[in-house]
Design a protein around this motif. Structure first.
Motif, short mmCIF file in Angstrom:
data_model
loop_
_atom_site.label_atom_id
_atom_site.label_comp_id
_atom_site.label_asym_id
_atom_site.label_seq_id
_atom_site.Cartn_x
_atom_site.Cartn_y
_atom_site.Cartn_z
N PHE A 268 99.85 36.66 7.41
CA PHE A 268 100.61 35.56 8.02
C PHE A 268 102.07 35.71 7.60
CE2 PHE A 268 102.60 31.42 7.58
CZ PHE A 268 102.27 30.76 8.75
N LYS A 269 102.97 35.89 8.58
CA LYS A 269 104.37 36.17 8.24
C LYS A 269 105.27 34.99 8.60
CE LYS A 269 104.14 41.17 8.51
NZ LYS A 269 103.91 41.27 7.07
N MET A 270 106.19 34.72 7.70
CA MET A 270 107.15 33.64 7.95
C MET A 270 108.46 33.96 7.23
SD MET A 270 105.87 30.72 5.31
CE MET A 270 106.50 30.73 3.63
N SER A 271 109.51 33.24 7.57
CA SER A 271 110.78 33.41 6.87
C SER A 271 110.63 32.99 5.41
CB SER A 271 111.85 32.55 7.54
OG SER A 271 112.94 32.39 6.67
N ALA A 272 111.29 33.73 4.54
CA ALA A 272 111.23 33.36 3.12
C ALA A 272 111.93 32.04 2.84
CB ALA A 272 111.85 34.47 2.27
N MET A 276 106.31 26.44 1.91
CA MET A 276 104.95 26.97 1.95
C MET A 276 104.09 26.12 2.88
SD MET A 276 104.32 29.65 0.28
CE MET A 276 105.54 30.65 -0.56
N PRO A 277 103.40 26.74 3.80
CA PRO A 277 102.52 25.97 4.68
C PRO A 277 101.17 25.72 4.00
CG PRO A 277 102.45 28.27 5.30
CD PRO A 277 103.39 28.18 4.12
N PHE A 423 110.79 32.70 13.61
CA PHE A 423 111.80 32.54 12.56
C PHE A 423 112.92 33.58 12.66
CE2 PHE A 423 108.17 34.98 11.09
CZ PHE A 423 108.73 36.12 10.54
N ARG A 432 122.06 34.56 7.71
CA ARG A 432 121.99 35.70 6.79
C ARG A 432 123.25 36.53 6.82
NH1 ARG A 432 116.56 36.46 9.16
NH2 ARG A 432 117.40 38.19 10.36
N THR B 414 108.11 36.26 4.08
CA THR B 414 107.02 35.96 3.16
C THR B 414 105.70 36.19 3.89
OG1 THR B 414 108.35 34.33 2.03
CG2 THR B 414 105.97 34.15 1.76
N LEU B 416 101.56 35.66 3.72
CA LEU B 416 100.44 35.00 3.06
C LEU B 416 99.16 35.67 3.53
CD1 LEU B 416 102.76 32.74 3.18
CD2 LEU B 416 100.92 31.14 2.78
#
Lengths: 582, 428
Positions: A268-272, A276-277, A423, A432, B414, B416
């Protein structure tokens, strides 16, 4: 629900630590008004200047608890921080591992110390009180939290409803509360405190919405935030100290449902920069489940007449929104609401425009079975899929057995929908430093993230209150002034509470340029129409969001150039990578 | 970029460099939009505006007030400013003045290590420094002078260029009617500036100025000054300029403060000066002759107009004589040298510095030479720059703008992934 989850995880930690001899102090804080229980959204209250007002939001952070021993020294309780919220029934913090004994006073901060206030928010676990997705109190990009958000409506001199919104924030405005409390802490002790909102607005510094202004954002030198801080210091009182008897039983971590012996964990990828989901532990993301869910999402045989898949109303190249105003079912029936965009659902806690589903697995079966949508019974759906060649094997890979059930269909769809993360818009690249905003885009962002508060020289468009944070969605439900009476009553149908009349889910603004038409009924065709609504079309009613109600009649008066700049900024939220992916 | 951000944080937290060139700037209102009163009625009804358009100077979107960034390297301090006052600006001539201020978004570079001029050079004038509210400082002259051949002051309206540069007009005297309550106005491309003492800025800084909320005007306080004036700005040579009140004793802070007395007097026959009303404008004052490296006596083709109603005493800078040329002594008979400064200790420079002082008379009115005489004490290497060509530390950035500033952090994702105990978090 969230309160329970938090409680559960802290109990788990306690048990793991195995510190049985240590005691626990539960501190419960109840908002009151002059000794009476708070009546939310009721106009029974008056400021010292005689202005009638209601309270619709009491949401705040408390931290840095310490207990004073008999000899005057202080026992600091490490990591003591809680988010308390009237609406969410969050009123307590449990202070664990306290040595049993006698203490004479308790102290804490309303707000956070400087280090905590500026910590990297992405580090907080999904259920942590400082996770912005949990508390909705983080000022995006400017850093730091709102320490206390008090909001409501009031009647101005003309008898019209107006909004008030006092946001206490910034390091220097954290308020230290010290209360004498003869505590004999043994095993489980409960300390009940009252927070008198009448004192917060009245004593020793009386606040008047007319005289002092109906909003503060705690900018430097703002007298309202200074007064709030002064008043807060004396607004807490000790009501009762007792031994706690009704201790809830810790619930075990939910086990994964139908996890096969062999599976491939899905990345599962998301912006840093995202919080947290709270991904479901009982429905772990696996490649096999996500693949099955995706196939089901695009499967036309999910509908009664094999004519329509989920993707027919949730178009992948439109951020999974629908370009039609209201949904059109498999048999051509028209619904009443606009199909919602599907992205970053892992951070949402309620689904549908009125929030009637609390999980995606609960949500996904509804459009399938709804007579004006896909009109397929769950039983029939299971039979149809089982008869097809490819599905039994896919269910085996995802759930360990060939058996197809409505529950597994829902779990697979939930898996897939959770993976739709967006994202990488121009906005993210600008943040950025990889790209630059054009001048109108820059101006638009400035307008977006600046409040409208002429009294303090701020002339922004005030968008971020509801659409803030990296997800561009910071509030659950709101009445944004579309109508003064509601043909579609919205959330009140789910909660039954008057205060929810005319409220609908606040959508994320990521990819908003792709998701036209807009609003729950698709009434606005363009972004320009939407911006114009917030400039001149906002209609007053008893449940209009206080952050809109405090603006002049009609809305925030923006120049034509500013309206265009705002739209230019909104277009930078389009994520081409997300649009191309399925 | 990340390193620079780290420096901001530590710089704010520790405030270790108490360097007045970095800390004297007025940033309390940097996050507020600049405002003007368009005319007197808007002023008296208290209706300022944040956008304005007149065809020539258009501020169609609000701009922030004054200083937006303070950046520094080992040799330079860079101030990025909108050039707009933090006080409400205007009105100018009740709205008839043709120019309005606009966001200049300029960067002023100030030398961090000022050096005293070794040769006495007459420096070009015009913009000579920046006040701590980010507003530009113009010199005492309004760029026009008497044209003997034409028999009148050169001006754009008269179509005569800039005159002989011998009888130079005093901007405060000649342009005062176009100033707002802050003693500021703007030239034709919208650059707001003060020629004399920055009255409203001094009020914001608490420098012995009162504000009358009814008339919306500023006045020198009637009380006896008890504290040293703050730094009002920085000249292009890197030396500070203070408000009018300095230590009575230049080398000892313990002897109280007093209004700094300029060394210039009107050439009216008093204080040992000659009397231009009797002689006509046939000689330059000694200080001006020195700057031009010429004799005081003028050729017939160089004389100025007779002193009369149209050209009263004080009309030109050359109508003033310097007491140091009349047998008096700076530091004994008056305070400030012919550049309008002195070497002294100040609250920010307990070991002493050269410092300019803005000058006012005993009644509190601005008086020549206002901010600086006709020459810098140091080498005026400071100037406006288009861009910054060296690595810098960020000492201040307007926090209303930080929301807009890129973080410069690389793209991080990130991930998970589920394992038996829950979701494992990996940031790459």
């Amino acid at each position: 629900m969230n309160a329970l989850r938090t409680f559960v995880s802290s109990m788990t930690l306690l048990m793991a630590a195995g510190t049985i001899s240590a005691a626990t102090l539960q501190v419960q804080i109840t908002p009151k008004v002059s000794g009476e229980n708070l009546q939310p959204a009721s106009f029974r209250y008056q400021t010292s200047a005689g202005e009638s007002f209601s309270v619709t939001r009491v949401s705040y952070l408390v931290s840095d608890f310490a207990l004073q021993r008999g000899d005057g020294s202080w026992l600091e309780v490490s990591n003591s921080v809680a988010w308390l919220d009237y609406d969410q029934n969050r009123d307590s913090i449990r202070l664990e591992n306290i040595p049993a004994g006698e203490f004479r006073s308790v102290r804490f901060l309303v707000g956070l110390n400087t280090n905590l206030n500026h910590a990297d928010v992405a580090q907080f676990p999904a259920q942590h009180p400082l996770n912005p997705n949990v508390n909705g109190l983080h000022w995006s990009w400017q850093g730091g939290y709102i320490f206390m958000a008090l909001e409501g409506l009031w009647r101005n001199a003309g008898g019209e409803l107006d909004g008030w919104s006092y946001h206490l924030a910034r390091d220097t405005n954290a308020v230290r509360i010290t209360l004498a409390a003869a505590l004999e802490i043994t095993n489980e002790t409960k300390l009940e405190l009252d927070l008198d909102l009448a004192a917060v607005l009245n004593a020793p510094r009386p606040l008047s919405f007319v005289k002092d202004g109906s909003s503060t954002h705690s900018r430097d030198g703002d007298p309202v935030s200074a007064a709030l801080g002064k008043n807060l210091a004396g607004a807490f009182s000790v009501k009762r100290i007792s031994a706690l008897t009704d201790v809830e039983i810790a619930v075990a971590h939910p086990k994964p449902l139908y996890l096969p012996a062999h599976f491939t964990p899905y990345e599962f990828k998301m912006s840093a920069t995202f919080p947290m989901p709270d991904l479901p532990c009982d429905n772990p993301l696996t490649v096999e489940r996500v693949e099955l869910g995706k196939k089901l999402f695009f499967e036309k045989r999910v509908s009664i007449n094999d004519a329509q898949s989920c993707s027919d109303c949730h178009l992948p190249d439109k951020a999974f929104a629908d370009s039609r105003g209201v949904a059109r079912g498999a048999e051509g029936q028209l619904g009443t609401r606009n199909s919602m965009a599907l992205m970053n659902l892992a951070w949402k806690k309620e689904f549908f425009w009125d929030g009637r589903a609390h999980t995606l697995r609960e949500q996904v079966l509804q459009p399938i079975q709804n007579p004006v949508e896909m009109h397929q019974s769950a039983t029939n759906l299971v039979l149809k899929l089982a008869a097809l060649d490819d599905y039994p094997a896919l269910f085996t890979a995802a759930f360990g057995t060939r058996a197809i059930t409505a529950e597994k269909i829902a779990l697979a769809l939930e898996n897939y929908l959770l993976t739709l993360t967006s994202f990488d818009a121009k906005f993210d690249r600008v943040l950025r430093g990889e790209e630059k905003f054009s001048a109108p885009e820059q101006r638009g962002f400035e307008l977006f993230s600046t409040e409208y508060d002429p009294r303090r020289g701020q002339y922004g468009a005030d968008c971020f209150h509801c659409h803030g944070g990296p997800l561009f969605q910071s509030q659950g439900f709101a009445n944004n002034g579309l109508d003064s009476s509601f043909s579609d009553p919205g959330r009140i149908k789910i909660t039954g509470m008057e205060a929810d009349a005319g409220k609908f889910s606040v959508p994320s603004l990521r990819n908003v340029a792709l998701t036209a038409p807009y609003m729950h009924d698709g009434r606005f065709r363009t972004l320009e129409d939407v911006v114009e609504h917030y400039c001149s079309g906002v209609k007053r009613s008893a449940t209009l969001d206080p952050n809109l109600a405090k603006h002049p009649d009609g809305g925030v008066p923006l120049s034509e150039a500013d309206k265009q700049a705002l739209v230019a900024f909104l277009r930078t939220l389009t994520d081409a990578r997300f649009q191309a992916a399925e | 970029m990340k390193a620079i951000l780290a420096v901001i944080v530590s710089g704010l937290a520790l405030d270790v460099f108490a360097d007045p060139q970095l800390t004297s700037w007025f940033t309390a209102d940097s996050g507020k939009f600049a405002q003007i009163y368009r005319n007197d009625s808007k002023k008296f009804s208290g209706e300022p505006q944040t956008t304005w358009i007149n065809g020539r100077n258009n501020q169609s979107q609000p701009a922030f007030s004054g200083v937006q960034e303070i950046l520094s390297s080992s040799n330079w301090v860079y101030i990025r400013s909108t050039g707009l006052g933090s006080h409400i600006m205007g009105p100018w001539e009740n709205g008839r003045f043709p120019n309005l201020p606009t966001d200049q978004n300029f960067i002023f570079a100030i030398p961090r290590h000022p050096t005293v001029q070794t040769e006495r050079r007459f420096n070009p004038m015009g913009e000579i420094g920046m006040f701590v509210d980010g507003v530009r400082m113009f010199d005492a002259n309004d760029a026009f002078s008497y044209s003997h051949a034409d028999g009148e002051d050169a001006s754009p309206c008269a179509g005569i260029g800039q005159g002989d540069h011998l009888w130079n007009r005093d901007a405060y005297v000649n342009e005062r009617r176009t100033f707002d309550a802050a003693l500021g106005h703007q030239q034709n491309w919208g650059r707001y500036h003060y020629h004399a003492e920055p009255l409203a800025l001094r009020y914001l800084l608490g420098d012995h100025v009162d504000f009358d909320a009814t008339t919306k005007t500023y006045h020198e306080s009637k009380t006896t000054p008890t504290k040293h004036s703050p730094i009002l700005g920085w000249m292009q040579d890197g030396y500070p300029i203070y408000g009018p009140y300095g230590y009575s004793n230049p080398t000892n802070a313990a002897n109280g403060v007093r209004r700094m007395v300029t060394g210039f007097v009107v050439r009216d026959g008093k204080n040992g000066a000659d009397n231009l009303t009797q002689t006509g404008r046939r000689t330059l004052p000694a200080w001006e002759a020195r700057e031009h490296d010429r004799a005081t006596t003028l050729q017939n083709s160089e004389t100025g107009p007779a002193v009369n109603e149209q050209y009263p005493l004080g009309h030109y800078l050359e109508d003033y004589a310097y007491l140091g040329d009349l047998g008096k002594k700076a530091g004994r008979d008056f305070d400030l040298d012919e550049l309008n400064g002195r070497w002294c200790v100040t609250p920010e420079f307990p070991h002493g510095t050269y410092a300019y002082f803005t000058t006012i008379d005993a009644s509190g009115q601005p008086v020549y030479p206002y901010n600086m005489g006709r020459r810098y004490h140091g080498n005026p290497w400071g100037c406006l720059v288009r861009s910054i060509a060296e690595p810098v530390t960020v000492n201040f950035i307007n926090h209303a703008n930080t929301a807009l500033a890129p973080t410069g952090q690389p793209a991080k994702t990130t991930t998970l992934t589920w394992n038996a105990n829950g979701y494992e978090v990996n940031a790459k």
